[in-house]
Design a protein around this motif. Structure first.
Motif, mmCIF file in Angstrom:
data_model
loop_
_atom_site.group_PDB
_atom_site.id
_atom_site.type_symbol
_atom_site.label_atom_id
_atom_site.label_comp_id
_atom_site.label_asym_id
_atom_site.label_seq_id
_atom_site.Cartn_x
_atom_site.Cartn_y
_atom_site.Cartn_z
ATOM 1 N N LEU A 163 9.306 -6.110 17.402
ATOM 2 C CA LEU A 163 9.974 -5.230 17.758
ATOM 3 C C LEU A 163 10.478 -6.076 19.338
ATOM 4 O O LEU A 163 9.687 -5.639 19.801
ATOM 5 C CB LEU A 163 10.083 -3.585 18.303
ATOM 6 N N PHE A 164 12.079 -5.981 19.292
ATOM 7 C CA PHE A 164 12.414 -5.913 20.714
ATOM 8 C C PHE A 164 13.282 -4.894 20.908
ATOM 9 O O PHE A 164 14.731 -4.851 21.078
ATOM 10 C CB PHE A 164 13.473 -7.457 19.970
ATOM 11 N N SER A 165 12.975 -4.895 22.192
ATOM 12 C CA SER A 165 12.908 -3.633 23.070
ATOM 13 C C SER A 165 13.360 -4.439 24.410
ATOM 14 O O SER A 165 14.093 -4.931 24.534
ATOM 15 C CB SER A 165 11.675 -2.908 23.419
ATOM 16 N N HIS A 166 12.893 -3.539 25.875
ATOM 17 C CA HIS A 166 12.545 -4.047 26.982
ATOM 18 C C HIS A 166 11.291 -5.333 27.133
ATOM 19 O O HIS A 166 12.040 -5.985 27.678
ATOM 20 C CB HIS A 166 12.290 -3.107 27.480
ATOM 21 N N THR A 167 10.850 -5.308 25.775
ATOM 22 C CA THR A 167 10.459 -6.713 25.948
ATOM 23 C C THR A 167 9.745 -6.848 24.203
ATOM 24 O O THR A 167 10.579 -6.205 23.466
ATOM 25 C CB THR A 167 8.525 -6.122 26.558
ATOM 26 N N ALA A 168 9.231 -7.611 24.067
ATOM 27 C CA ALA A 168 8.775 -7.876 22.197
ATOM 28 C C ALA A 168 7.715 -7.248 22.393
ATOM 29 O O ALA A 168 6.606 -7.009 22.502
ATOM 30 C CB ALA A 168 8.714 -9.752 22.157
ATOM 31 N N LEU A 169 7.382 -6.705 20.874
ATOM 32 C CA LEU A 169 6.516 -5.360 20.137
ATOM 33 C C LEU A 169 5.808 -5.814 19.245
ATOM 34 O O LEU A 169 6.887 -6.359 18.160
ATOM 35 C CB LEU A 169 6.666 -3.732 20.943
ATOM 36 N N PHE A 170 4.183 -5.722 19.541
ATOM 37 C CA PHE A 170 4.157 -5.887 17.572
ATOM 38 C C PHE A 170 3.472 -4.439 17.022
ATOM 39 O O PHE A 170 2.546 -3.812 18.057
ATOM 40 C CB PHE A 170 3.433 -6.995 17.591
#
Length: 427
Positions: A96-103
């Motif tokens: 996920l590309f949100s306020h940061t990159a998340l896995f």
């Protein structure tokens, strides 16, 4: 489309995009934390290489409620759209590309880098849903109830999201329902499951708003309202006794080939007690009606006199304090009735739960079949209270047995079915 998510090795999600024309990367506002909540302290932190010397940095602390909304992933655009929930639940792994990159995977959600992310409260499907050929657990087992409890979380999360077309309420979660059906092995009835129908009926509106202008689902389904919904009861309660029975429940599908999609009608028939309820003040926080031997006697006498509209009288021995919530902001209608469904026992306490209904069609020659039809307008939850004691207040230890005896007196009529049972049809 859900099969694509289900069998993808990795789903890449543009979580901050408001529509399909926007890309993965966006400029985000820097943190702007209120000085009233946040404070900073110096901190020494170790570097990646074991031989490197520690470095001096700054640690900023604040309550979660003080974080800017753009730092909370559940506030991202994709987490506010109903259609996107299937993408979130059906993907085994997501970037996920949100306020940061998340896995995100079935185990946890991790921030790629050093950015903060709190993944507590995320809804995750049971592992069995992602298996190619799941083995459905036996109905009534702990595994079965665990899966159904996750479905209840999914319903709450789904109801918090928005959609462009109100008629898509059942359609947008059809793929999720189909996947749960493979594991639960229960008939799907406009958002509820046949094997746990009485407790599935106990949803309540968290933020009552309104109903759609056109028919979308039967009144007993959470899909009939435009509200956030939640559940008041869970299967892990110590003792749960059903005081009503499902005679039949049917839904009419718009398309027979889409058993989890839109419905054009539905009917639920219960064998239950129908108790007239008078609301002295529609804005009151609690309702009072009596559930004592005197009230039972009055009710039976009135039935002999063929007076169906019996109001409960307040007595000194025992009352039920009913907290209630209406399904929609303008749903209050008088007269109305309550239908007790289940009661649960927590040690020395009992709680009765059920539906608040009003007439959708009065009985009479002009009514179809001559019978009255009802529609759901709310949910009630009641706890018995002895005189001089607030509902829910723990009694002294030496009074525990008397409290249990009093509760037994209040509820024994349901167990013995002394109150008249009747078939009640809710549409």
């Amino acid at each position: 489309m859900h099969h694509i998510f289900r069998y993808a090795a990795l789903t890449i999600v543009a979580a901050s995009a408001h529509d399909a024309r926007q890309g993965l990367l966006h400029d985000h506002q820097p943190w702007q934390l209120s000085e009233n909540y946040a404070f900073s302290v110096p901190i020494l932190y170790l570097q990646a290489h074991a031989t490197a010397l520690p470095r001096l940095g700054t640690l900023t602390l604040c309550p979660l409620r003080a974080l800017p909304s753009h730092m909370k992933t559940y506030k991202q655009p994709i987490n506010q759209r109903a259609w996107c929930l299937q993408e979130e639940l059906m993907s085994p792994r997501s970037l996920l590309f949100s306020h940061t990159a998340l896995f995100r995977c079935q185990t946890a959600t991790h921030s790629i880098g050093t950015s903060f992310y709190d993944w507590n409260g995320e809804v995750r499907p049971p592992d069995a849903l992602l298996l190619p050929t799941p083995s459905p657990p036996k109905h009534g087992t702990p595994d079965w109830h665990d899966i159904r409890a996750i479905w209840m979380e999914v319903v709450h999360e789904y109801s918090c999201r928005s959609m462009t077309e109100p008629s898509d309420k059942l359609v947008a979660c059809a793929a999720i329902a189909e996947t749960f059906h493979r594991v639960l092995g229960s008939d799907y009835l406009a958002g509820l499951w046949s094997h746990s129908l009485l407790t599935d009926l106990l949803w309540c509106a968290v933020t009552p708003q309104g109903r759609p202008a056109t028919f979308r689902a039967p009144s007993w389904s959470w899909a009939a309202v435009d509200n956030q919904v939640g559940y008041k009861t869970f299967d892990f309660e110590p003792i749960q006794v059903q005081v009503a029975e499902v005679v039949r429940c049917v839904v009419s599908l718009k398309e027979d080939s889409l058993p989890f999609g839109e419905v054009s009608g539905g009917s639920l028939v219960l064998s239950a007690h129908l108790l007239r309820l008078q609301l002295a003040d529609r804005h009151a926080d609690r309702l009072l009606f009596s559930l004592t031997e005197r009230a039972l006697r009055d009710h039976r006498l009135a039935r002999r006199e063929e007076d169906a509209a019996v109001d409960w009288v307040l007595c000194n021995e025992m009352t039920l304090h009913l907290s209630y919530s209406f399904d929609a902001a303008d749903d209050f209608d008088d007269p109305c009735w309550i239908i007790p469904l289940v009661y649960t026992i927590y040690g020395v306490f009992c709680r009765l739960r059920g539906l608040i209904v009003t007439q959708a069609q009065p009985a009479g020659p002009s009514a179809e079949g001559g019978k009255a039809l009802y529609r759901r307008i709310g949910l009630f939850s009641g706890m018995p209270r002895s005189p001089g004691r607030r509902a829910g207040t723990p009694p002294p230890l030496h009074q525990n047995q008397s409290v249990i005896d009093t509760h037994a007196l209040a509820f024994q009529s349901f167990k013995r079915k002394e109150l008249p049972l009747q078939e009640i049809e809710i549409i």
